[in-house]
Structures are given as C-alpha cells and as structure tokens.
Motif scaffolding. Sequence first.
Motif: not given
Length: 456
Positions: A221-231, A444-446, A449-453
Amino acid sequence: MINHKKIIGAGAVALTLMSASVMAAVSPEEAARLNTDLTPLGAERGGNADGSIPKWEGGLRSEYAPFFDDGSLADPFADEQPEFTITAQNYEQYADKLSPGQIALFKRFPETYSMPVYKSHRTATVPDDVQQQTFSNATNTSTVRGGNGLENYTDIGSTPFPIPQAGVEAIWNHIVRYRGGSTKRTIIQATPTANGSFTPVKFQDEFTFSNKVTDFEGDVGNLLFYFKQRVLEPARLAGNVLLVHETIDQVEQPRMAWVYNAGQRRVRRAPQVAYDGPGTSSDGLRTADNFDMYNGAPDRYDWEIVGKKEMYIPYNNYDLYSKEHSYDDIIEAGHIDPQYTRYELHRVWEVVGTLKEGARHIYAKRVMYLDEDTWQASVIDHYDGRGQLWRVGQAYNMHYYPIDTPWYAAETLNDLLSGRYLVLGLQNEEKMGYQFGFQVSSKQYTPSALRREGRR
C-alpha cells in the motif's frame, strides 16, 4: 576532471525540476546501461582518468573479507596508512574536492580538525535480488504529485531511480536505499559540551521495510517501513519509546508517529517527529529529519541536480566501528577524533534542496553529496534563513560485507555557530551492535505494543 556544474555520466538526461505531476521512468535502452557501463545501482563502472578512483569490480563480498569470532567486522584495509592528511594549513590544495562545510570545519577548528585520506576502494554492493529489482524499477517506477510520491514502486528497499532524471529522484534513492531489509541495532548518541564532556544516550533501534515483516501479505500500500526506537540509557530517559509508520507519499498520508512516555505511562501521537521537529534527546543539535542524514517527505524543498564531482568523503570507516576504541577515545570537544576516521576520493551526486516559497523549515537550503555507489548521503551542508552555512553533516560510510549492505559506522552533525556537535550510531562498546535480517511481525509495530516495549 568531472565538471560538477554540468550533469554527466550515469545517464541523467534531464535537469529540470518536475513542474509536471509525473516523471516518467527511463527507456529499456537506457536501463540496459545498468548491465554495461553503469553498476546495478547506476554508478559509473569505470574509474577516473588518473586511477585515484578505481573501477567498480563487484564490491567487497563476505568471502573476500575477514570478520571476528564474535561476528563483528574486521578492517579489510587495516594495513593501509593515509596517503596524505588534509589540515587547516593545506586544505586549499584540495578545496575543489571538499564541500564548503568541510572547509568551514578546518576554519572552525584549525588546530584539531583533519581528514586522513587513504587509497580509494569501491566496496559497496547489494544482494543480487536487490540489483535485479533496481533494474526493474528503472523502467517502471516514477514520481507522482510533484515528486512527493512513488508510483509502481513494488520492490520496497531497492533503488527506485538508478538513472535519475531530476533532483527529487536522487533524494528518493537515499531515502529508500537498501539497508538490509530488517535491522536491529544498539547504538549511542552523544552531544558533547564545549569541553568535550558527554553523557551517552543509548538507543535500541528497529528498522523494517514493510515487505519484510513475517506476516506480509503481498501489498505494501502506502507503507514504506516501520521504525521503533527505545531509550535504554540514561535512567532518566530509559523506557521512552518512539514508533513510526513511514509512508511513501507523506503529502497524501503524513508520517504516523507515536511516543510512549515511561514517566507518564501513556502513549500519545507525535506529529512533531517530522521535518524540523526536535530530534530525540539531541539537546537541540539536530532536527527529526537529520536522522540518517536526511529522512522523511521531500515536499518542502525544490531539488536540483547540480552534477557529479569527485570529492573526499568518509569511506570504509572500519576503524571508527572497531571495538578496540571506546566512546571516550572517539568523542572529543568540537568533533570526533580524526585519527579514527578514513576519507577516500569518490564520485558524488551534488543535489541542492531550496526551501519552497511559503514552506517552513529551519534549514533554508541543504546541499547533499550522495555517494554514487550507494546513494547514501555522505556529506550535507545546511544553510539557515540568512543564507549562512550553519551545520555540516557527515556519514562515516562502511560496507557490512557479510550481508552485502552499505551503511555507516556513525554520523555526525557539526554546528558551526556554537562549535558543538552530535554523533549518532556508534556501537563500539555494545555486545551486539547491528543485527540484520531479524524476524518480526507487524503486530510488534502497533501503538498498543508500545506500553510493553516501554517497561523499564
């Protein structure tokens, strides 16, 4: 010598910015050059006249390069010494092969800044299937809506315009260039004070093209990539997480971003993670679109190809990547320690981005120097609204040869006005720096899912 005021080589046949809404792909006859005088990604296969830039012979493959038992990469060129070093005392001899920003660094730090120049090696390559996909893109992919979207770009993670006809096409090549498909890395970012002291911010990044998730169903579709960054560190920031869904056409559908704040234990939308919004934990020294040298929608600038030129750029920086060096060794006041860097002479595309009338951004102009073999933005000079050179970005290129992936050992952004800088991407003290080809589901990119991460 290549005249960088005129476009030559690599089959660029038109220089006008797209006043029309659609830029056509190249002809089959033009694309055939990718199997003859051009490399699979569109660089000139031949070397330069005096041989200081060698011909491309397929790049550095894993079977010809050493690596250590822990999986980290050894320096294939460890026995080489600099052929010469550019300093504030002699830079004028080499000025035609330097950017204005690089020259400004010699003037800003005349006693400490230098560029050790080594023999050039054209190590870059990508996997065979990515080469084949790029060949297909050449005759099929085009830009739409003034260059702000891509049409018929089905092989996400391959070069869309190996023979660019306009500046925005060259910029797209950098934005979507191959980076291993899916990558997890543990890296640091540092923003040293004027005396060189710093507190590293440790990130765990995940980058996955939309067609590389395990539950991919055949249509991006119009989705290029997922990015997730945890400190991960320091403790006061640990647990904060950024999630980005990067779209292909960000004018039609803007980038979607969310942050989880560990202190507040809540997820919220983050529209500021775009353009000149503040970079994460950067002490005001980079914008959101300075990450990866340049990222995001290209719509706020008019992009023009000036031409190609020979230039000294950071290349094959395996020593900067080496686990033999600590962060304290590398990070100094004003700039990273030059003794760990390596510069080589390579051909680059010079592309100028000028802020459109009525558009807003703290950078009124960006001059990009894109390595012809990888499309990686290797040097970027940033100008403010007064036309003054402000910040100088450099990517310390290296080739991850076990998996045929060009990327870099680190990137820096020097602020010429304050004398401070930011360095991002160092992994020297981490047990596991870069992991390529990891398996991950889109679930895992929703946002949920962020609270768990974000749990500390």
